[in-house]
Scaffold this motif. Structure first.
Motif, PDB file in Angstrom:
ATOM      1  N   ARG A  56       0.739  -1.273   0.117  1.00 40.71           N
ATOM      2  CA  ARG A  56      -0.034  -0.091  -0.094  1.00 40.71           C
ATOM      3  C   ARG A  56       0.804   1.268  -0.014  1.00 40.71           C
ATOM      4  O   ARG A  56       1.919   1.256   0.379  1.00 40.71           O
ATOM      5  N   ILE A  57       0.131   2.340  -0.627  1.00 35.40           N
ATOM      6  CA  ILE A  57       0.638   3.748  -0.466  1.00 35.40           C
ATOM      7  C   ILE A  57      -0.623   4.519   0.271  1.00 35.40           C
ATOM      8  O   ILE A  57      -1.632   4.591  -0.437  1.00 35.40           O
ATOM      9  N   ALA A  58      -0.289   4.953   1.408  1.00 37.26           N
ATOM     10  CA  ALA A  58      -1.506   5.781   2.257  1.00 37.26           C
ATOM     11  C   ALA A  58      -1.940   6.692   1.407  1.00 37.26           C
ATOM     12  O   ALA A  58      -1.215   7.760   0.901  1.00 37.26           O
ATOM     13  N   ASP A  59      -3.168   6.759   1.203  1.00 34.88           N
ATOM     14  CA  ASP A  59      -3.978   7.801   0.463  1.00 34.88           C
ATOM     15  C   ASP A  59      -3.438   8.190  -1.054  1.00 34.88           C
ATOM     16  O   ASP A  59      -3.714   9.128  -1.870  1.00 34.88           O
ATOM     17  N   GLY A  60      -2.571   7.219  -1.368  1.00 31.34           N
ATOM     18  CA  GLY A  60      -2.176   7.160  -2.830  1.00 31.34           C
ATOM     19  C   GLY A  60      -1.159   8.436  -2.993  1.00 31.34           C
ATOM     20  O   GLY A  60      -0.762   8.885  -3.993  1.00 31.34           O
ATOM     21  N   ARG A  61      -0.677   9.023  -1.723  1.00 29.75           N
ATOM     22  CA  ARG A  61       0.246  10.220  -2.039  1.00 29.75           C
ATOM     23  C   ARG A  61       1.598   9.970  -1.236  1.00 29.75           C
ATOM     24  O   ARG A  61       1.698   9.094  -0.399  1.00 29.75           O
ATOM     25  N   TYR A  62       2.521  10.469  -1.902  1.00 30.65           N
ATOM     26  CA  TYR A  62       4.118  10.375  -1.356  1.00 30.65           C
ATOM     27  C   TYR A  62       4.993  11.467  -2.088  1.00 30.65           C
ATOM     28  O   TYR A  62       4.576  12.180  -2.931  1.00 30.65           O
ATOM     29  N   THR A  63       6.019  11.629  -1.258  1.00 33.32           N
ATOM     30  CA  THR A  63       6.925  12.549  -1.627  1.00 33.32           C
ATOM     31  C   THR A  63       8.051  11.911  -2.148  1.00 33.32           C
ATOM     32  O   THR A  63       9.046  10.933  -1.467  1.00 33.32           O
ATOM     33  N   PHE A  64       8.694  12.354  -3.201  1.00 33.67           N
ATOM     34  CA  PHE A  64      10.018  11.753  -3.692  1.00 33.67           C
ATOM     35  C   PHE A  64      11.030  12.751  -4.351  1.00 33.67           C
ATOM     36  O   PHE A  64      10.643  13.530  -5.095  1.00 33.67           O
ATOM     37  N   ASP A  65      12.208  12.854  -4.005  1.00 37.44           N
ATOM     38  CA  ASP A  65      13.195  13.831  -4.281  1.00 37.44           C
ATOM     39  C   ASP A  65      12.502  15.261  -4.075  1.00 37.44           C
ATOM     40  O   ASP A  65      12.568  16.163  -4.954  1.00 37.44           O
TER      41      ASP A  65
END
Length: 298
Positions: A56-65
């Motif tokens: 899973r990715i929570a809420d479909g949100r993530y930060t990369f670089d």
């Protein structure tokens, strides 16, 4: 649905173009995984390759670089993006012979995952079981976050899952929130119902958790073994590229069929690794990553 059949020794397998999925695997005519019907759809992600993220990715949100991204939520009841971008695709045949098949896919870059990957899976049968290798190549110009896992549901035999005898070589598990199955903290299995380091019946234990602190042998391999009290069984082996292992007892609410098989998913990273960064692979332009696992009759 296009599919490919392979055989070697006393093993046979069927792989579908949809999701590059393992539809069935049999030894002497006995199912080693929970199959799904010819022609699809694929229920419960059975046999798929989950990439470019497992779980899973929570809420479909993530930060990369330093950049925030959002991918579609496809598990609305938990508000998560589940099992990556590769499973909805029809994978392309790269090569096939009597005992092996290689398929590939290239998920279309999107605003939520603007990276160009080529993901290939080789399924190869031999006298000692089914060997699978997933190779991901970054064919784009930007570094990409990446993780992968398979998603088979193992079948030990005809007895109910509660009676199967399970062995998991893991000293820790990831405690998760009960509502969304999102990570909280790793805990020791010592003294807990998830301690299967010594083989014992599954019983009524419900598991949908990631395990880690995995004991690899001198050859860099680890194995889950599950046996039916009638004497049959199935095992899964993987290498050090997967330091995490999702186990799921396939618990369902009626009228859905309950506890049909045991999901065993060697993962390169834990749930929500796109946010935590734990064991997340950074795939640079031009770089490749490989992960391998095997399923065999016991």
């Amino acid at each position: 649905m296009t599919e490919y059949r392979i055989r070697a020794g006393e093993y046979t397998a069927t792989i579908t173009a949809q999701a590059g999925a393992l539809r069935d695997l049999r030894y002497r005519g006995r199912d080693l995984i929970v199959p799904f019907p010819e022609g699809g759809p694929i229920p419960d992600y059975r046999g798929i390759i989950a990439a470019p993220w497992p779980n899973r990715i929570a809420d479909g949100r993530y930060t990369f670089d330093g950049v925030e991204y959002e991918v579609p939520v496809n598990e609305p009841e938990r508000g998560c993006a589940l099992h990556g971008l590769a499973f909805p695709l029809d994978w392309t045949l790269e090569s096939q012979d009597e005992s092996s098949v290689t398929l590939s896919c290239s998920p279309q870059p999107t605003a939520g995952y603007p990276h160009a990957l080529r993901v290939a899976v080789e399924y190869r049968l031999a006298d000692d079981g089914l060997h699978s290798t997933v190779t991901a190549e970054n064919v784009g110009r930007t570094a990409a976050p990446y993780g992968v896992c398979p998603h088979p549901y193992l079948l030990a035999g005809p007895a109910p899952l509660d009676e199967w005898i399970l062995e998991i070589p893991a000293g820790e598990f990831l405690e998760v929130t009960p509502d969304r199955l999102l990570p909280k903290e790793t805990r020791t299995v010592e003294g807990h119902g998830f301690d299967f380091r010594a083989p014992r019946p599954i019983g009524a234990t419900e598991i949908d958790h990631a395990f880690t602190d995995i004991a690899f042998d001198g050859g860099g391999q680890a194995s889950v073994l599950v046996r039916d009290p009638g004497g049959t069984g199935v095992g899964m082996t993987w290498d050090r590229t997967c330091q995490w292992l999702q186990i799921h007892t396939a618990d369902k609410q009626p009228p859905a069929p309950n506890r049909l098989g045991l999901a065993v998913e060697p993962m390169t990273c834990p749930p929500d690794a796109f946010n935590s960064g734990v064991d997340l692979i950074r795939l640079e332009p031009g770089a490749t990553h490989q992960a391998s696992w095997s399923i065999f009759a016991v």
